[in-house]
Write an enzyme that holds these catalytic residues in place. Structure first.
Site, PDB file in Angstrom:
ATOM      1  CB  CYS A  30      10.989  -0.526   1.738  1.00 59.40           C
ATOM      2  SG  CYS A  30      11.237   0.101  -0.021  1.00 59.40           S
ATOM      3  CD1 TRP A  34      -0.309  -1.531   3.158  1.00 57.54           C
ATOM      4  CD2 TRP A  34       0.503   0.658   3.456  1.00 57.54           C
ATOM      5  NE1 TRP A  34       0.647  -1.429   4.251  1.00 57.54           N
ATOM      6  CE2 TRP A  34       1.235  -0.056   4.402  1.00 57.54           C
ATOM      7  CE3 TRP A  34       0.819   2.334   3.180  1.00 57.54           C
ATOM      8  CZ2 TRP A  34       1.793   0.545   5.327  1.00 57.54           C
ATOM      9  CZ3 TRP A  34       1.630   2.762   4.159  1.00 57.54           C
ATOM     10  CH2 TRP A  34       2.147   1.883   5.240  1.00 57.54           C
ATOM     11  CG  ASN A  35       5.110   1.241   1.086  1.00 56.83           C
ATOM     12  OD1 ASN A  35       5.009   0.625  -0.040  1.00 56.83           O
ATOM     13  ND2 ASN A  35       6.247   1.234   1.748  1.00 56.83           N
ATOM     14  CD  GLU A  69      10.290  -2.425   7.287  1.00 59.47           C
ATOM     15  OE1 GLU A  69       9.448  -3.465   7.162  1.00 59.47           O
ATOM     16  OE2 GLU A  69      10.411  -1.687   6.097  1.00 59.47           O
ATOM     17  N   GLY A  88       6.662  -6.152  -0.512  1.00 62.61           N
ATOM     18  CA  GLY A  88       5.930  -6.058   0.906  1.00 62.61           C
ATOM     19  C   GLY A  88       6.986  -6.547   2.046  1.00 62.61           C
ATOM     20  CB  SER A  89       6.198  -7.483   5.404  1.00 65.90           C
ATOM     21  OG  SER A  89       5.321  -8.569   5.276  1.00 65.90           O
ATOM     22  CD  GLU A 120      12.836  -4.833  -4.827  1.00 66.54           C
ATOM     23  OE1 GLU A 120      13.381  -4.392  -3.872  1.00 66.54           O
ATOM     24  OE2 GLU A 120      13.701  -5.299  -5.833  1.00 66.54           O
ATOM     25  CG  LEU A 121      11.082  -9.329   0.733  1.00 60.23           C
ATOM     26  CD1 LEU A 121      11.697 -10.682   1.336  1.00 60.23           C
ATOM     27  CD2 LEU A 121       9.753  -9.492   0.447  1.00 60.23           C
ATOM     28  CE  LYS A 166      -3.030  -9.296  -2.660  1.00 60.32           C
ATOM     29  NZ  LYS A 166      -3.693  -7.945  -2.001  1.00 60.32           N
TER      30      LYS A 166
HETATM   31  P1  NAP Z   1       2.482  -6.826   3.400  1.00 64.19           P
HETATM   32  O1  NAP Z   1       1.481  -6.717   4.577  1.00 64.19           O
HETATM   33  O2  NAP Z   1       3.720  -7.853   3.206  1.00 64.19           O
HETATM   34  O3  NAP Z   1       1.781  -6.867   2.191  1.00 64.19           O
HETATM   35  C1  NAP Z   1       2.085  -6.819   0.968  1.00 64.19           C
HETATM   36  C2  NAP Z   1       1.234  -7.430  -0.198  1.00 64.19           C
HETATM   37  O4  NAP Z   1       1.046  -8.697   0.170  1.00 64.19           O
HETATM   38  C3  NAP Z   1      -0.306  -7.036   0.002  1.00 64.19           C
HETATM   39  O5  NAP Z   1      -0.795  -6.854  -1.338  1.00 64.19           O
HETATM   40  C4  NAP Z   1      -0.951  -7.903   0.788  1.00 64.19           C
HETATM   41  O6  NAP Z   1      -2.215  -7.858   0.632  1.00 64.19           O
HETATM   42  C5  NAP Z   1      -0.268  -9.195   0.267  1.00 64.19           C
HETATM   43  N1  NAP Z   1      -0.255 -10.219   1.453  1.00 64.19           N
HETATM   44  C6  NAP Z   1      -0.317 -10.180   2.669  1.00 64.19           C
HETATM   45  N2  NAP Z   1      -0.456 -11.567   3.135  1.00 64.19           N
HETATM   46  C7  NAP Z   1      -0.366 -12.504   1.952  1.00 64.19           C
HETATM   47  C8  NAP Z   1      -0.481 -13.845   1.941  1.00 64.19           C
HETATM   48  N3  NAP Z   1      -0.117 -14.467   2.799  1.00 64.19           N
HETATM   49  N4  NAP Z   1      -0.096 -14.444   0.684  1.00 64.19           N
HETATM   50  C9  NAP Z   1      -0.224 -13.485  -0.487  1.00 64.19           C
HETATM   51  N5  NAP Z   1      -0.302 -12.362  -0.299  1.00 64.19           N
HETATM   52  C10 NAP Z   1      -0.292 -11.657   0.898  1.00 64.19           C
HETATM   53  O7  NAP Z   1       3.216  -5.331   3.404  1.00 64.19           O
HETATM   54  P2  NAP Z   1       2.614  -3.996   3.388  1.00 64.19           P
HETATM   55  O8  NAP Z   1       2.262  -3.679   4.796  1.00 64.19           O
HETATM   56  O9  NAP Z   1       1.598  -3.739   2.356  1.00 64.19           O
HETATM   57  O10 NAP Z   1       3.894  -3.127   2.843  1.00 64.19           O
HETATM   58  C11 NAP Z   1       4.722  -2.616   3.850  1.00 64.19           C
HETATM   59  C12 NAP Z   1       6.085  -3.551   3.856  1.00 64.19           C
HETATM   60  O11 NAP Z   1       6.407  -3.455   2.305  1.00 64.19           O
HETATM   61  C13 NAP Z   1       7.135  -3.138   4.629  1.00 64.19           C
HETATM   62  O12 NAP Z   1       7.819  -4.215   5.069  1.00 64.19           O
HETATM   63  C14 NAP Z   1       8.401  -2.403   3.559  1.00 64.19           C
HETATM   64  O13 NAP Z   1       9.500  -2.300   3.764  1.00 64.19           O
HETATM   65  C15 NAP Z   1       7.796  -3.228   2.222  1.00 64.19           C
HETATM   66  N6  NAP Z   1       8.313  -2.594   1.065  1.00 64.19           N
HETATM   67  C16 NAP Z   1       9.409  -2.942   0.382  1.00 64.19           C
HETATM   68  C17 NAP Z   1       9.801  -2.283  -0.832  1.00 64.19           C
HETATM   69  C18 NAP Z   1      10.917  -2.693  -1.568  1.00 64.19           C
HETATM   70  O14 NAP Z   1      11.121  -2.222  -2.645  1.00 64.19           O
HETATM   71  N7  NAP Z   1      11.751  -3.497  -0.961  1.00 64.19           N
HETATM   72  C19 NAP Z   1       8.857  -1.333  -1.347  1.00 64.19           C
HETATM   73  C20 NAP Z   1       7.798  -0.902  -0.605  1.00 64.19           C
HETATM   74  C21 NAP Z   1       7.481  -1.472   0.662  1.00 64.19           C
HETATM   75  P3  NAP Z   1      -3.272  -7.208   1.619  1.00 64.19           P
HETATM   76  O15 NAP Z   1      -2.844  -5.971   2.089  1.00 64.19           O
HETATM   77  O16 NAP Z   1      -4.781  -7.124   0.817  1.00 64.19           O
HETATM   78  O17 NAP Z   1      -3.334  -8.229   2.936  1.00 64.19           O
END
Ligand code: NAP
Length: 473
Positions: free
Chosen positions: A280, A147-148, A377, A224-225, A246-247, A171
């Site tokens: 991130c 979402w960020n 984080e 994501g995370s 990309e975590l 998704k």
């Molecule tokens: P997140 O909770 O890991 O969610 C990321 C995506 O994964 C969302 O679309 C989420 O869907 C989905 N998801 C959650 N659980 C899942 C599962 N079991 N199976 C498949 N998909 C699943 O992360 P976030 O809170 O959205 O984003 C913040 C994180 O992203 C932070 O840790 C940040 O550092 C990281 N990030 C990394 C980068 C990079 O380039 N390295 C860039 C931006 C952000 P729902 O939201 O619908 O549950």
């Protein structure tokens, strides 16, 4: 706007249950989208699978024409996209406009880069053989985004995947489906054939499981995370799927005593408070060399006090709300823990009201390595600062983490800066630069911050298979 799922060129999902989209600045429900699951995920994969042969058989030049049109249209829709983003995730509107441009630039860059997918000729070891390396699109790509950065994280995946000749199923995060759906609506207008781009909203668990286990998906690209990334690695094992991840990160900012202090203050503000501390690559922990520690804290605290906090729709706002109330609770927990362990607050340190998603920009001095905030984080507008004496000590502190995404170094001394950067294990380094990201440069992390790179000419390789061909003549 449609607010539906887009599968095989049709807007669908009207009859499904819905999930609300909430404005974090006001806690108001602004819209809702279908709550899809396994069935919709399968339909999307089928559509992308069926569309793959014709899309991948187009020449790169033909695909470029559609991608270029897509780029132009995203720019045309800049205001609408930026406003949607601010409404659904709170980002200050000026940053949201910046993100729309950054997102569009990934489409433009890969529209060009698609025309430069070169194979190789390999020197032969036999007079009657000719050896070649061919490159071809990997197949159906599933993209899961956070979402960020609801626009840029999507186009950073779609741009190279589509340019390489892949078809995609998307998704988005449940927090920010509107920006993603609007981007797909614009893609339809740009003329992508049906099935080339599909989007499913709803249960991340159900949709994710299908994406990760269906044989027709050849690649999953996720931002994501780290926690969810690890789950996806396990799920992908049954079909040995290629993954790009990309975590999370925990970026150190290291400020040496020969740094230009004003530059270091501005760079640290840019890195730490962008997107209200929810990136991130946000500086998470600031290390300042002992003999400039006090002066840096004074100047930095004064600069943080000037930041304008409020509803992101206000043009003057620099710090918006956090994504939701759980995010605020996490920030409060990190700050309380730091205070318990001996840190002091020089500005901020509270949220304005219990149900408010805002948190006042905060500076913490005398942080130490045992505090949660120095290890996890925070994803909020809080800057903890720790003193160090020697460069060796700074290197040890910086590397003492499972993460390795971004780091920042401030020094005017080329020799010291070079040696320091050589010793820290981070995929991205900003040297006297608080905002190093650029579409033409590879973005990605070492250690538990991920696998693969996005952006740059390297980013398209993630969507290509190599095929070695030995020709007997
Ligand atoms: P997140 O909770 O890991 O969610 C990321 C995506 O994964 C969302 O679309 C989420 O869907 C989905 N998801 C959650 N659980 C899942 C599962 N079991 N199976 C498949 N998909 C699943 O992360 P976030 O809170 O959205 O984003 C913040 C994180 O992203 C932070 O840790 C940040 O550092 C990281 N990030 C990394 C980068 C990079 O380039 N390295 C860039 C931006 C952000 P729902 O939201 O619908 O549950």
């Amino acid at each position: 706007m449609k607010n539906l799922m887009y599968i095989n060129g049709e807007w669908i999902g009207k009859n499904l249950n819905t999930m609300n989209v909430v404005n974090p600045a006001t806690n108001e429900v602004i819209s809702n989208v279908p709550y899809g699951g396994a069935e919709e995920a399968r339909l999307a994969i089928e559509a992308a699978h069926d569309a793959f042969a014709s899309w991948s058989n187009l020449t790169a030049f033909d695909r470029t024409k559609i991608l270029r049109k897509y780029f132009d249209l995203i720019i045309e829709y800049e205001d609408e996209l930026a406003k949607l983003m601010t409404l659904e995730m709170g980002k200050p509107i000026t940053e949201a406009r910046g993100e729309v441009h950054y997102a569009a630039n990934y489409i433009e860059w890969y529209a060009e880069e698609g025309k430069r997918i070169y194979g190789e000729t390999i020197p032969t070891h036999h007079p009657d053989k000719r050896l070649q390396l061919w490159k071809k699109p990997i197949g159906v790509v599933a993209a899961i985004t956070p979402w960020n950065f609801p626009a840029a994280m999507l186009t950073r995946k779609m741009g190279p995947a589509l340019a390489a000749g892949c078809t995609v199923v998307i998704k988005p995060s449940r927090e920010t489906p509107l920006t993603a759906i609007k981007l797909v609506e614009i893609a339809e207008q740009a003329g992508f054939p049906k099935g080339v781009i599909n989007i499913v909203t709803g249960s991340s668990k159900e949709i994710g499981e299908i994406f990760l286990t269906d044989n027709r998906v050849k690649k999953v690209t996720f931002t994501g995370s780290t926690e969810v990334g690890k789950t996806l690695i396990k799920q992908s094992a049954s079909t040995v799927k290629k993954l790009s991840l990309e975590l999370g990160g925990h970026a150190p900012i290291i400020i040496l005593d020969d740094a230009d202090i004003d530059k270091a203050v501005q760079g640290s503000i840019a890195s730490k408070f962008r997107n209200t501390g929810q990136t991130c690559v946000c500086g998470n922990r600031i290390y300042v060399q002992a003999n400039i520690y006090d002066i840096f804290i004074d100047k930095f605290t004064n600069a943080v006090k000037q930041l304008q906090i409020g509803n992101g729709l206000d043009e003057n706002v620099q710090v918006g709300p956090l994504i939701n109330n759980d995010a605020v609770k996490k920030v409060i927990y990190h700050v309380e823990n730091a205070i318990e362990l001996g840190a002091t607050i020089t500005t901020g340190g509270q949220n304005p009201a219990e149900d408010s998603n805002f948190y006042i920009p905060t500076v913490i001095k005398d942080a130490t390595a045992d505090m949660i905030i120095m290890n996890e984080e925070t994803f909020g507008p809080v800057a903890p600062i720790q003193k160090f004496n020697t460069i060796e000590e700074a290197v040890t502190l910086a590397n003492d983490t499972p993460y390795g995404l971004a780091a920042y170094v401030f020094t005017e001394n080329i020799a010291k800066g070079t040696r320091l950067i050589e010793q820290i294990d981070y995929g991205i380094v900003g040297w006297n630069d608080g905002a190093p990201s650029a579409v033409q440069a590879p973005f990605g992390g070492m250690k538990e911050s991920g696998l693969g790179r996005e952006g740059g000419h390297q980013g398209i390789d993630e969507f290509l298979e190599m095929q070695y061909v030995s020709i007997g003549i």
